[in-house]
Design an enzyme around this catalytic site. Structure first.
Site, mmCIF file in Angstrom:
data_model
loop_
_atom_site.group_PDB
_atom_site.id
_atom_site.type_symbol
_atom_site.label_atom_id
_atom_site.label_comp_id
_atom_site.label_asym_id
_atom_site.label_seq_id
_atom_site.Cartn_x
_atom_site.Cartn_y
_atom_site.Cartn_z
ATOM 1 N N HIS A 82 0.864 -1.181 0.000
ATOM 2 C CA HIS A 82 0.000 0.000 0.000
ATOM 3 C C HIS A 82 0.901 1.232 0.000
ATOM 4 O O HIS A 82 2.133 1.111 -0.025
ATOM 5 C CB HIS A 82 -0.958 -0.002 1.192
ATOM 6 N N HIS A 141 1.259 3.971 2.223
ATOM 7 C CA HIS A 141 1.680 4.747 3.382
ATOM 8 C C HIS A 141 3.195 4.959 3.312
ATOM 9 O O HIS A 141 3.935 4.102 2.798
ATOM 10 C CB HIS A 141 1.291 4.030 4.677
ATOM 11 N N ASP A 154 5.738 4.758 5.231
ATOM 12 C CA ASP A 154 6.725 3.824 5.764
ATOM 13 C C ASP A 154 6.910 2.594 4.879
ATOM 14 O O ASP A 154 7.781 1.758 5.153
ATOM 15 C CB ASP A 154 6.378 3.405 7.205
#
Length: 301
Positions: free
Chosen positions: A61, A63, A65
């Protein structure tokens, strides 16, 4: 043989002893990366592995990080004079996200091919890897990945001799080729037994427990799975932010009957993870903590 290295195990923010999320595999001269968090290049250098052979990059995904290390990695690959295309796989919006990140890495000497995932389950083949992408349950669209290296059936010498197949064709049939020789067609299924068990690796982070993880990790040689929280009092937080606890991950490993399981993507607040492992191993005895640079060679049985 599949080389597997867990480059980074931290969740949310990097720590002095833990880089952000990333996994790298090597097979038959080609490398595959899943996620590319901050510090991925440093972890790679510490391991002594090279970024240049990376042909495929999968994203769970978008995000930060899990993807913030990408621009620098692409620049490094370009500076290493790579010219072969790189395939990127990820949820819908992949090309838009990567192009935004490439504002600081605009000129590359290689093409990027984009495969955007839109279905609950999708099957792909890249550089000998058979990839299954399956949707999980995070607060944005997120996928887990199963990587498989198939193994053909054993060569049946007596069958080949009975059929009168010339010996100089055996090796090519064993590699899966279809041959035309003196008006006859020879196919691999004529001389190969039933397919044997291959190599199977499943990687999944940032999700609540869902049946799809157990289904696609079934009998995997290795399951690398998120354990964001270990403290019992943080179970409510795990549900709120759609992450997993150590114990939920262990239940998935047990139910999927995997051979081995590594926990990864720990909360930065978790400082003594080993203190919780005794209880985790009561659920799944093979549970182990992941750590940056942890490596295994998965081979055919």
């Amino acid at each position: 043989m599949l080389d597997v290295c867990l480059l980074g195990t931290a969740g949310m923010m990097p720590l002095p002893y833990r880089w952000l999320t990333s996994l790298m595999t090597r097979y038959n001269g080609s490398s595959l990366l899943i996620d590319c968090g901050e510090g991925t290049q440093i972890a790679m250098k510490e391991k002594g592995w090279s970024a240049k052979p990376i042909d495929t990059i999968c994203f769970t995904h978008y995000h930060a990080d899990h993807i913030s290390g990408l621009p620098g990695l692409l620049l490094t690959m370009g500076n290493a004079e790579r010219t072969e295309p790189v395939t990127m796989i990820g949820p819908k919006g992949l090309e838009r996200v990567v192009n935004a990140l490439r504002t600081i890495a605009p000129e590359l000497p290689f093409e990027i091919r984009y495969i955007e995932l839109t279905q609950p389950v999708e099957y792909l083949t890249e550089q000998g890897y058979h990839i299954t992408a399956f949707r999980v349950n995070h607060n944005i669209t997120c996928y887990g990945y199963t990587i498989e290296i198939p193994r053909a059936g054993e060569f049946q010498v007596k069958q080949a001799e009975t059929l009168g197949i010339p010996k100089n064709c055996w090796g090519r049939l064993q590699k899966g080729e279809i041959l035309e020789l003196e008006g006859r067609t020879y196919t691999p299924d004529m001389v190969l037994g039933a397919p044997r068990k291959g190599i199977k690796l499943t990687y999944c982070t940032d999700t609540r427990p869902v049946p799809a993880i157990t289904e696609h990790a079934k009998e995997a040689d290795l399951l690398i799975i998120e354990g964001m929280y270990a403290e019992k009092e943080k179970e409510t937080k795990a549900k709120q932010y759609k992450h997993m606890t150590f114990y939920e991950a262990a239940e998935i490993a047990r139910d999927a009957e995997v051979s081995d399981m590594w926990l990864t993507h720990f909360s930065p607040s978790l400082v003594r993870a080993e203190d919780y492992m005794e209880e985790v191993r009561r659920i799944y005895p093979g549970a182990r903590l992941g750590k940056d640079g942890k490596t295994i060679e998965l081979d055919f049985k």
